[in-house]
Design an enzyme around this catalytic site. Structure first.
Site, mmCIF file in Angstrom:
data_model
loop_
_atom_site.group_PDB
_atom_site.id
_atom_site.type_symbol
_atom_site.label_atom_id
_atom_site.label_comp_id
_atom_site.label_asym_id
_atom_site.label_seq_id
_atom_site.Cartn_x
_atom_site.Cartn_y
_atom_site.Cartn_z
ATOM 1 N N TYR A 1 0.839 -1.201 0.000
ATOM 2 C CA TYR A 1 0.000 0.000 0.000
ATOM 3 C C TYR A 1 0.879 1.257 0.000
ATOM 4 O O TYR A 1 0.663 2.174 -0.803
ATOM 5 C CB TYR A 1 -0.942 -0.009 1.212
ATOM 6 C CG TYR A 1 -1.709 1.268 1.385
ATOM 7 C CD1 TYR A 1 -2.767 1.583 0.522
ATOM 8 C CD2 TYR A 1 -1.376 2.183 2.373
ATOM 9 C CE1 TYR A 1 -3.463 2.773 0.656
ATOM 10 C CE2 TYR A 1 -2.067 3.377 2.516
ATOM 11 C CZ TYR A 1 -3.110 3.660 1.656
ATOM 12 O OH TYR A 1 -3.802 4.844 1.790
ATOM 13 N N GLU B 1 -11.668 5.550 4.573
ATOM 14 C CA GLU B 1 -11.099 6.431 5.589
ATOM 15 C C GLU B 1 -12.111 6.687 6.701
ATOM 16 O O GLU B 1 -11.759 6.721 7.879
ATOM 17 C CB GLU B 1 -10.629 7.753 4.981
ATOM 18 C CG GLU B 1 -9.409 7.646 4.099
ATOM 19 C CD GLU B 1 -8.108 7.304 4.822
ATOM 20 O OE1 GLU B 1 -8.062 7.335 6.065
ATOM 21 O OE2 GLU B 1 -7.123 7.013 4.122
ATOM 22 N N TRP C 1 -5.271 2.069 10.239
ATOM 23 C CA TRP C 1 -5.442 1.849 8.808
ATOM 24 C C TRP C 1 -5.220 0.389 8.416
ATOM 25 O O TRP C 1 -5.879 -0.129 7.524
ATOM 26 C CB TRP C 1 -4.547 2.780 8.009
ATOM 27 C CG TRP C 1 -4.729 2.637 6.541
ATOM 28 C CD1 TRP C 1 -3.804 2.238 5.631
ATOM 29 C CD2 TRP C 1 -5.929 2.865 5.786
ATOM 30 N NE1 TRP C 1 -4.347 2.212 4.358
ATOM 31 C CE2 TRP C 1 -5.659 2.588 4.433
ATOM 32 C CE3 TRP C 1 -7.219 3.274 6.138
ATOM 33 C CZ2 TRP C 1 -6.608 2.713 3.431
ATOM 34 C CZ3 TRP C 1 -8.170 3.396 5.126
ATOM 35 C CH2 TRP C 1 -7.863 3.119 3.802
#
Length: 185
Positions: A17, A39, A47
């Site tokens: 990522y 988000e 995350w």
């Protein structure tokens, strides 16, 4: 090869990522919508938790196809609350539907969601020069403005901290630290 210090090198999905997505400008409306929803799902979590569930989110939410999402009824929302592939928070799940409706309104008003989102940074990425991750802010004047406008336009789970993380994720802001191999002026 050096990376931003927030990357957990023991998590290949996190490394991928960081190396291939984070901070790279996104202009595709559907991708921008997906990332905004993810988000928002992250609120109060880290995350990596969301990243590991991203494919589950895509499947559960019809690959973030807004035309389908705006049609969700109570039965679909109830099914999503039972879906173990996603964070089963009633408000976060409902926010995806609310945000899809707001997204459609934005597209009609601004021609595209991309045009709307990128207008917050005058249609070009902000490139910062942070030497340490501790120097990177969690909010800025722009994320404050974005949050306020998104809320005014009907979006949910779009506080300033979420907006700044979103800006970083979709490349409105480039916050790779200067020692990171991804950093480029």
């Amino acid at each position: 090869m050096e990376r931003c210090s927030w990357v957990k090198l023991t998590e290949p999905i996190y490394v991928k990522y960081h190396d291939e997505e984070w901070g790279i400008p996104v202009f595709d409306d559907q991708q921008l919508f997906e990332m905004l929803c993810l988000e928002g799902a992250q609120a109060g979590l880290n995350w990596l938790t969301i990243l590991k569930r991203r494919e589950g989110y895509r499947q559960a939410f019809d690959y973030f196809d807004v035309e389908k999402i705006v049609q969700y009824d109570e039965a679909k929302l109830e099914a999503l609350k039972q879906d173990e592939r996603i964070i089963r928070n009633r408000l976060k799940i409902a926010s995806v539907v609310t945000n899809a409706k707001s997204y459609v309104n934005i597209q009609q008003k601004h021609g595209s969601f991309s045009n709307y989102i990128w207008s917050f940074v005058e249609h070009k990425p902000i490139i910062n020069r942070w030497e340490r991750i501790e120097d990177v802010p969690i909010t800025t004047e722009i994320s404050d403005r974005m949050s306020k406008q998104l809320k005014k336009d009907g979006f949910k789970f779009v506080g300033s901290t979420i907006c700044y993380a979103y800006m970083q994720a979709v490349g409105l802001v480039k916050d790779h630290t200067t020692n990171c191999f991804c950093y480029k002026e």
